[in-house]
Design a protein around this motif. Structure first.
Motif, short mmCIF file in Angstrom:
data_model
loop_
_atom_site.label_atom_id
_atom_site.label_comp_id
_atom_site.label_asym_id
_atom_site.label_seq_id
_atom_site.Cartn_x
_atom_site.Cartn_y
_atom_site.Cartn_z
N ASP A 43 35.40 -106.50 -10.65
CA ASP A 43 35.18 -107.59 -11.61
C ASP A 43 34.46 -107.08 -12.86
O ASP A 43 34.82 -107.44 -13.98
CB ASP A 43 34.35 -108.71 -10.97
CG ASP A 43 35.12 -109.51 -9.94
OD1 ASP A 43 36.36 -109.40 -9.89
OD2 ASP A 43 34.47 -110.24 -9.16
N ILE A 44 33.47 -106.23 -12.66
CA ILE A 44 32.70 -105.70 -13.78
C ILE A 44 33.57 -104.82 -14.68
O ILE A 44 33.58 -104.98 -15.90
CB ILE A 44 31.47 -104.92 -13.27
CG1 ILE A 44 30.44 -105.90 -12.68
CG2 ILE A 44 30.84 -104.09 -14.39
CD1 ILE A 44 29.33 -105.24 -11.90
N THR A 45 34.31 -103.91 -14.08
CA THR A 45 35.14 -103.01 -14.89
C THR A 45 36.26 -103.77 -15.59
O THR A 45 36.60 -103.45 -16.73
CB THR A 45 35.70 -101.84 -14.06
OG1 THR A 45 36.41 -102.36 -12.94
CG2 THR A 45 34.58 -100.93 -13.58
N GLU A 46 36.83 -104.78 -14.96
CA GLU A 46 37.86 -105.60 -15.61
C GLU A 46 37.27 -106.38 -16.79
O GLU A 46 37.90 -106.51 -17.83
CB GLU A 46 38.51 -106.55 -14.61
CG GLU A 46 39.46 -105.86 -13.66
CD GLU A 46 40.07 -106.79 -12.62
OE1 GLU A 46 39.72 -107.99 -12.59
OE2 GLU A 46 40.90 -106.31 -11.83
N TYR A 47 36.05 -106.88 -16.62
CA TYR A 47 35.37 -107.59 -17.70
C TYR A 47 35.16 -106.67 -18.90
O TYR A 47 35.45 -107.04 -20.04
CB TYR A 47 34.03 -108.15 -17.20
CG TYR A 47 33.21 -108.82 -18.27
CD1 TYR A 47 33.46 -110.14 -18.63
CD2 TYR A 47 32.18 -108.15 -18.92
CE1 TYR A 47 32.72 -110.77 -19.61
CE2 TYR A 47 31.43 -108.76 -19.90
CZ TYR A 47 31.70 -110.07 -20.24
OH TYR A 47 30.96 -110.68 -21.22
N ILE A 48 34.68 -105.46 -18.64
CA ILE A 48 34.45 -104.48 -19.70
C ILE A 48 35.77 -104.13 -20.38
O ILE A 48 35.85 -104.07 -21.61
CB ILE A 48 33.78 -103.21 -19.14
CG1 ILE A 48 32.38 -103.52 -18.62
CG2 ILE A 48 33.76 -102.09 -20.17
CD1 ILE A 48 31.39 -103.97 -19.68
N GLN A 49 36.83 -103.92 -19.60
CA GLN A 49 38.13 -103.58 -20.16
C GLN A 49 38.64 -104.70 -21.05
O GLN A 49 39.15 -104.45 -22.14
CB GLN A 49 39.14 -103.31 -19.04
CG GLN A 49 40.44 -102.70 -19.52
CD GLN A 49 40.29 -101.23 -19.84
OE1 GLN A 49 40.00 -100.44 -18.97
NE2 GLN A 49 40.50 -100.86 -21.08
N ASP A 50 38.47 -105.94 -20.62
CA ASP A 50 38.90 -107.09 -21.43
C ASP A 50 38.12 -107.18 -22.73
O ASP A 50 38.68 -107.49 -23.78
CB ASP A 50 38.76 -108.39 -20.64
CG ASP A 50 39.80 -108.53 -19.54
OD1 ASP A 50 40.82 -107.80 -19.56
OD2 ASP A 50 39.58 -109.37 -18.63
N LYS A 51 36.81 -106.94 -22.67
CA LYS A 51 35.97 -107.01 -23.87
C LYS A 51 36.30 -105.89 -24.86
O LYS A 51 36.31 -106.11 -26.06
CB LYS A 51 34.48 -106.93 -23.51
CG LYS A 51 33.91 -108.11 -22.77
CD LYS A 51 33.62 -109.27 -23.68
CE LYS A 51 32.33 -109.04 -24.44
NZ LYS A 51 31.90 -110.17 -25.24
N ALA A 52 36.57 -104.69 -24.35
CA ALA A 52 36.82 -103.54 -25.22
C ALA A 52 38.25 -103.52 -25.71
O ALA A 52 38.53 -103.06 -26.81
CB ALA A 52 36.50 -102.25 -24.48
N GLY A 53 39.18 -103.98 -24.89
CA GLY A 53 40.59 -103.91 -25.20
C GLY A 53 41.28 -102.98 -24.22
O GLY A 53 40.67 -102.06 -23.67
N GLN A 54 42.55 -103.22 -24.01
CA GLN A 54 43.30 -102.45 -23.01
C GLN A 54 43.47 -100.98 -23.40
O GLN A 54 43.72 -100.15 -22.54
CB GLN A 54 44.65 -103.11 -22.75
CG GLN A 54 44.54 -104.48 -22.10
CD GLN A 54 43.75 -104.45 -20.80
OE1 GLN A 54 43.99 -103.62 -19.94
NE2 GLN A 54 42.78 -105.35 -20.67
#
Length: 84
Positions: A43-54
């Protein structure tokens, strides 16, 4: 997730968030009584990926610090921002 959200909302220099970062280094340290489960790390890494961009390359690590007890510490380094 609160610790991660606080880390992504913290502004030290010129960028107000991690959107557009090309690379993210993420360190998650939890106490022995609050050890994270794999689902929480996902969940944390997906959140970071979404915030930063794919397009962002996210590298993360997890460690345990008994001194944190039931707390969590998040360290986030974002680099290689696009000019957009």
């Amino acid at each position: 997730m609160v610790a991660v959200q606080q880390a992504t909302d913290f502004t030290l220099l010129t960028h107000s968030d991690i959107a557009g970062a090309g690379r993210i280094l993420l360190s998650i340290t939890s106490g022995a009584t609050a050890e994270l489960e794999m689902e929480e790390l996902t969940d944390i890494t997906e959140y970071i990926q979404d915030k930063a961009g794919q397009q962002a390359e996210v590298i993360f690590g997890h460690s345990i610090d008994d001194k944190l007890e039931d707390g969590i510490r998040v360290t986030l380094i974002a680099a290689c921002f696009s000019d957009n």
